[in-house]
Every structure is written in structure tokens, then in C-alpha cells.
Motif scaffolding. Sequence first.
Motif, PDB file in Angstrom:
ATOM      1  N   ASN A  57     -17.493  -7.422 -13.579  1.00  0.00           N
ATOM      2  CA  ASN A  57     -16.173  -8.034 -13.469  1.00  0.00           C
ATOM      3  C   ASN A  57     -15.059  -7.006 -13.632  1.00  0.00           C
ATOM      4  O   ASN A  57     -13.925  -7.255 -13.237  1.00  0.00           O
ATOM      5  CB  ASN A  57     -16.015  -9.140 -14.518  1.00  0.00           C
ATOM      6  N   GLY A  59     -14.532 -19.014  -4.677  1.00  0.00           N
ATOM      7  CA  GLY A  59     -14.771 -18.072  -5.762  1.00  0.00           C
ATOM      8  C   GLY A  59     -15.576 -18.678  -6.891  1.00  0.00           C
ATOM      9  O   GLY A  59     -16.558 -18.091  -7.363  1.00  0.00           O
ATOM     10  N   HIS A  60     -15.189 -19.887  -7.312  1.00  0.00           N
ATOM     11  CA  HIS A  60     -15.928 -20.535  -8.395  1.00  0.00           C
ATOM     12  C   HIS A  60     -17.346 -20.905  -7.950  1.00  0.00           C
ATOM     13  O   HIS A  60     -18.297 -20.818  -8.742  1.00  0.00           O
ATOM     14  CB  HIS A  60     -15.179 -21.780  -8.874  1.00  0.00           C
ATOM     15  N   THR A  94     -21.161 -11.546  -7.443  1.00  0.00           N
ATOM     16  CA  THR A  94     -20.114 -11.322  -8.450  1.00  0.00           C
ATOM     17  C   THR A  94     -18.998 -10.461  -7.873  1.00  0.00           C
ATOM     18  O   THR A  94     -17.809 -10.747  -8.062  1.00  0.00           O
ATOM     19  CB  THR A  94     -20.704 -10.653  -9.701  1.00  0.00           C
ATOM     20  N   GLN A 134     -21.674  -9.652 -16.077  1.00  0.00           N
ATOM     21  CA  GLN A 134     -20.348  -9.535 -16.696  1.00  0.00           C
ATOM     22  C   GLN A 134     -19.719  -8.151 -16.541  1.00  0.00           C
ATOM     23  O   GLN A 134     -18.526  -8.048 -16.210  1.00  0.00           O
ATOM     24  CB  GLN A 134     -20.428  -9.930 -18.174  1.00  0.00           C
ATOM     25  N   ALA A 159     -24.027 -16.957  -8.627  1.00  0.00           N
ATOM     26  CA  ALA A 159     -24.383 -15.682  -9.245  1.00  0.00           C
ATOM     27  C   ALA A 159     -25.017 -15.899 -10.611  1.00  0.00           C
ATOM     28  O   ALA A 159     -26.031 -15.278 -10.952  1.00  0.00           O
ATOM     29  CB  ALA A 159     -23.147 -14.791  -9.368  1.00  0.00           C
ATOM     30  N   THR A 176     -17.022 -12.433  -5.426  1.00  0.00           N
ATOM     31  CA  THR A 176     -16.166 -13.359  -6.174  1.00  0.00           C
ATOM     32  C   THR A 176     -14.899 -12.657  -6.658  1.00  0.00           C
ATOM     33  O   THR A 176     -13.786 -13.200  -6.556  1.00  0.00           O
ATOM     34  CB  THR A 176     -16.925 -13.933  -7.378  1.00  0.00           C
ATOM     35  N   MET A 216     -19.442 -17.807  -8.053  1.00  0.00           N
ATOM     36  CA  MET A 216     -19.699 -17.433  -9.434  1.00  0.00           C
ATOM     37  C   MET A 216     -20.829 -18.276 -10.022  1.00  0.00           C
ATOM     38  O   MET A 216     -21.690 -17.757 -10.739  1.00  0.00           O
ATOM     39  CB  MET A 216     -18.428 -17.606 -10.269  1.00  0.00           C
TER      40      MET A 216
END
Length: 306
Positions: free
Chosen positions: A248, A228-229, A19, A245, A235, A22, A232
Motif C-alpha cells: 500500500n 477499488g473496494h 493491491t 499491506q 486481494a 487498487t 481489495m
Amino acid sequence: MSSIGITRTDNISRAILLTIITIIIFGIQDAISKFLVQTYSPFQVTMMRFWGVAAFSLILVLRQAPLRQALSSGAPGWQLLRATLLIVEIWCFARALQTVPLGELQAISLVYPLLVTLFAIPLLGEKVGIFRFTAVGVGFLGAMVIVRPGGLPLDWGLFFAVLSATLYSLYIVITRKVSQYDTAATSMAYTGIIGLLLSSVVGVFFWQPMSWTDVALVFTMMVTTCAGHGLMVFALSMAPASVVQPFNYFSLPWAIFLSIVVFGQWIDGIALIGGAVIVGAGLVVMARERQKRTTVAAATAMPGTE
């Protein structure tokens, strides 16, 4: 479209690490976008950025099912709306990048979990108590601190920054709504195809020739989008979303760092306090929602309940 069963083995520490990586990648991507929109139209930059998003989405979808099957939706109207909201949100974010420093822009963007709480009331029928309403109100006060008179210039960039956060929160809520009818593959298929079409149909009218250096930056932006996606997704396959979360919010100090190092733009102390208030309020809302889910799950699992 039927769901595909997946057995997940939780690895919390690795999920948190992915995360954070990312967030680092997306921050670099935003910095590249900010550099490019100083010369090129936000619509052109968004179009080229979304080529990467669409490629990533469609590759994942086609690994699970034929495209025609993936596009079979139980809520096609909502799917079209959420895909449209996402591309308009990216347009707004790119427009905001032209004038708003990365640190302040990221701080404003972080109000989206609070807006999700509000939009979930009419769209999902969720009930929000006084505790979460208070946290949402405190978070909005933090946003007002950032855009206070004498703080950020009151221009179109600030308007688009707030609009971007609002549209993204609506996108998240509608994504939750369509998950009641469709699989993630269906949602990704609509996101990829509708976003690709809309961004290209509009972006082509704002096309400007690019230098080879800028083409290389665009290619880097597309690669970082997919990377990045992809990270994610990995993760979230290793840990629940509620666990990763909160991390982030690392995006705020990272955006401030990039803003200083790359663009020489410092965030002032009062705006930093406003950002901290938003982060704090968001963490409180997340903790409250997690506690609520745990309570409901425990009540459902009680012997003798029906």
C-alpha cells in the motif's frame, strides 16, 4: 449474525498485483476529488463519492444475508462510532485536498499505521514495546519534516490532513474491536447505511449545480470506488492482509506522479525524505507485528500447551 465459512486458496502474486491496481484506482479517484473540490464543496463531493461506497457495501451485504439480520450487532455503539468516524474522515480528506498537494497529502496520510499502533494500546489493550514505540516516534519525525517551517503552508488544509489520518487510524482500531462481536457483513452494513445518511443529510445543504463534464467525473469517481473496494476484497481473499499491506506504500510515489502530471505540483526533496522516513517506520512496525503474531501462533501450536 453467524459467520459464513470460506475456504481461501492463497495466490500471493495475484493478490499483490490486485493491491497495486487498487492503489492506482484510488489514486485516480483522489485526483478526481481534488479537481472537483476546487469548484464544489467537499461535503457535496463526499456525499456523491459515498453513494458509491454505500452501494458497494450494501450489495455485498445483501448477497450474504438479509439487511435486518446484518444490522444485528453485538456492539451497536461501537459500530455507530466507527461508521461516523469514517464519513468525518472522508470530509476532512476532501477538505485537505483543496489546498494540500497530492504527494504531501499522501505522505501525511501514511502515518495512520503508526497511529493505529498507539490507539490500539487503550482501545484494544495491546502492549507495545520500546522497539515499536521508537519506530512510531521516527515516523512522526518524518511527518514533522514534511510540515516543517517553510514547507507546507500552515493552513486549514494541513490541519484537516492530519485530522484525516488520525480519524482513519481510530476507524481501523475500532474495526478490529468490533470484529470480536460482529461479522464483516455487519460492519459493512453499518458503514454503508450510516455513511449514506450522514453524508447526504449534510451534503444536500451544500449542493451546487454541476456541469455535465463534472457529473461524468463524479460518475467515474463512484465507479472507481466500487472497483477499488471490490479488487481489495479479492486481494484479501487470496492472501493475508499482512502480506499485501506493505505494498500500500506504493500509493506515495503514485500520488507524487499524479500530482506532477495532473496538477503540475512537485514534491520538494526534503518532503520526499520525510515521506520515505514515514514509509520506513511503517514497514518496521508491520514487520514487528507480523513477527509477534508468528511467535504467538507458534507458541500456541506447540504440543502439550494448554
